[in-house]
Design a protein around this motif. Structure first.
Motif, short mmCIF file in Angstrom:
data_model
loop_
_atom_site.label_atom_id
_atom_site.label_comp_id
_atom_site.label_asym_id
_atom_site.label_seq_id
_atom_site.Cartn_x
_atom_site.Cartn_y
_atom_site.Cartn_z
N GLY A 155 -2.64 4.41 -3.26
CA GLY A 155 -3.02 3.02 -2.67
C GLY A 155 -3.87 2.52 -2.48
N VAL A 175 1.58 6.95 -5.06
CA VAL A 175 1.24 5.72 -4.28
C VAL A 175 2.14 5.40 -3.03
CG1 VAL A 175 1.10 2.96 -4.27
CG2 VAL A 175 -0.35 4.48 -5.58
N TYR A 176 3.35 5.80 -3.54
CA TYR A 176 4.89 5.16 -2.98
C TYR A 176 5.14 6.57 -1.73
CZ TYR A 176 4.40 0.66 -4.61
OH TYR A 176 3.80 -0.63 -5.07
N SER A 177 4.33 7.73 -2.63
CA SER A 177 4.88 9.12 -1.28
C SER A 177 4.04 9.15 0.09
CB SER A 177 5.52 9.81 -2.01
OG SER A 177 4.11 10.57 -2.95
#
Length: 344
Positions: free
Chosen positions: A72, A219-221
């Motif tokens: 991220g 990015v989303y984990s």
């Protein structure tokens, strides 16, 4: 033929292990590349070959490994550095276009062929365009692109070691494991990424698809685990073997007058990359080594793997290299149509 390929692979793997013990960067990629060049040069032409499909599978593994470094924070930094990414892309593409005009003028070669041959990072696209366009000399494009890529892959890692005092901390096949989703998720991620990338006509879908899919997932984990060494090493060997075998003696002989221009042009692009690296490093604070690998006129996989071996910021290298490749693939075809007229 299969036995020859197995023996070729074993030779490249052994050479890669020797380069590991010599503490050289991207040892297995270089091992495959050097083995491919030597065998293509000294063996009978039909005796050695490396299937493109094997290289494609290897790119999927490398794509996952590269994409797993994305976080991220990388995305946030990309937004903050958007101006620098744009400047870097414009500078290196502008330099390559200038070189193409000079090369065409001095060598009396087709300008369109020189433009395609000089593009830093558009190897897949330019080869396809060269095959489809009757006004282009495909030998010139292939030799210029392959020699540029080989030169950069061999010289850039050593330049950052000798000039910038970089250290080869790992062999680029073992990345730190910070936990996260198990690497076996790579299989569905890679397949999904390849499928989507192919549908939207991204360049080199079997590399960019897994990179983008894995990066988005990371990015989303909580992140994903790196590819184990027993997969990454053979993948690098396969990529190197295919790359080394693209340089055929017949093509070089047919375009021998272009070779000096290619080498000088590649050296000039590397100098431009070094100059821009100082600007980016000073402006954004990442290391000069990271900046140089991000700017180098090589391939995404090769420069990111070199960054891994030196434990540099691979996500920054990926960002700059990826934007350049996408810019080439999105902007160059319409630009060529504008300059030379669209051919039916």
């Amino acid at each position: 033929m299969l036995l020859n390929r197995i023996l070729l692979f074993i030779m490249a793997l052994c050479l890669g292990n020797i380069l590991v013990r010599l503490h050289l960067p991207i040892p297995f990629l270089l091992g495959g590349l050097l083995t491919g060049v030597l065998c293509k040069t000294f063996a009978r032409r039909k005796a050695v070959s490396w299937p493109k499909q094997w290289r494609e599978y290897a790119l999927m593994i490398a794509g996952y490994g590269i994409g797993s470094t994305f976080t991220g924070d990388t995305w946030n930094r990309f937004l903050e550095e958007l101006l620098g990414v744009t400047e870097a892309t414009v500078v290196i593409l502008g330099a390559s276009m200038l070189l193409a005009f000079i090369t065409a003028k001095i060598s009396q070669e087709n300008l369109k062929s020189c433009i395609m041959g000089m593009l830093p990072g558009g190897m897949t696209l330019t080869m396809l365009l060269a095959e489809e366009d009757k006004d282009v000399n495909p030998n010139v494009v292939v030799v210029m692109q392959v020699l540029r890529l080989l030169s950069v892959v061999v010289t850039v890692p050593f330049l950052v070691i000798w000039l910038l005092d970089a250290k080869v901390i790992s062999n680029s096949i073992t990345m730190p494991n910070h936990g996260g989703v198990h690497w076996l998720v790579f299989i569905p991620l890679a397949v999904l990424g390849c499928f989507i990338a192919g549908k939207v006509h991204l360049p080199t879908p079997r590399l960019l698809g897994p990179i983008l899919a894995t990066a988005a997932f990371a990015v989303y984990s909580n992140g994903v685990q790196p590819v184990p060494a027993y997969l990454m090493a053979p993948a690098q060997v396969s990529i190197g073997l295919y790359m080394g075998m693209q340089l055929e003696a017949e093509r070089i002989w047919a375009t021998r007058k272009m070779v000096p221009f290619i080498m000088v042009g590649t050296a000039f692009l590397i100098v431009v990359s070094i100059g821009m690296s100082y600007v980016l490093s000073a402006r954004y604070g990442f290391s000069l080594i990271t900046a140089f690998l991000a700017m180098a006129p090589g391939g995404i996989a090769e420069m990111c793997l070199a960054g891994m071996s030196m434990q540099e910021n691979v996500s920054v290298i990926l960002t700059y290299q990826l934007v350049r490749v996408l810019a080439i693939n999105l902007c160059i075809p319409p630009l060529l149509n504008l300059m030379f007229g669209k051919k039916g």
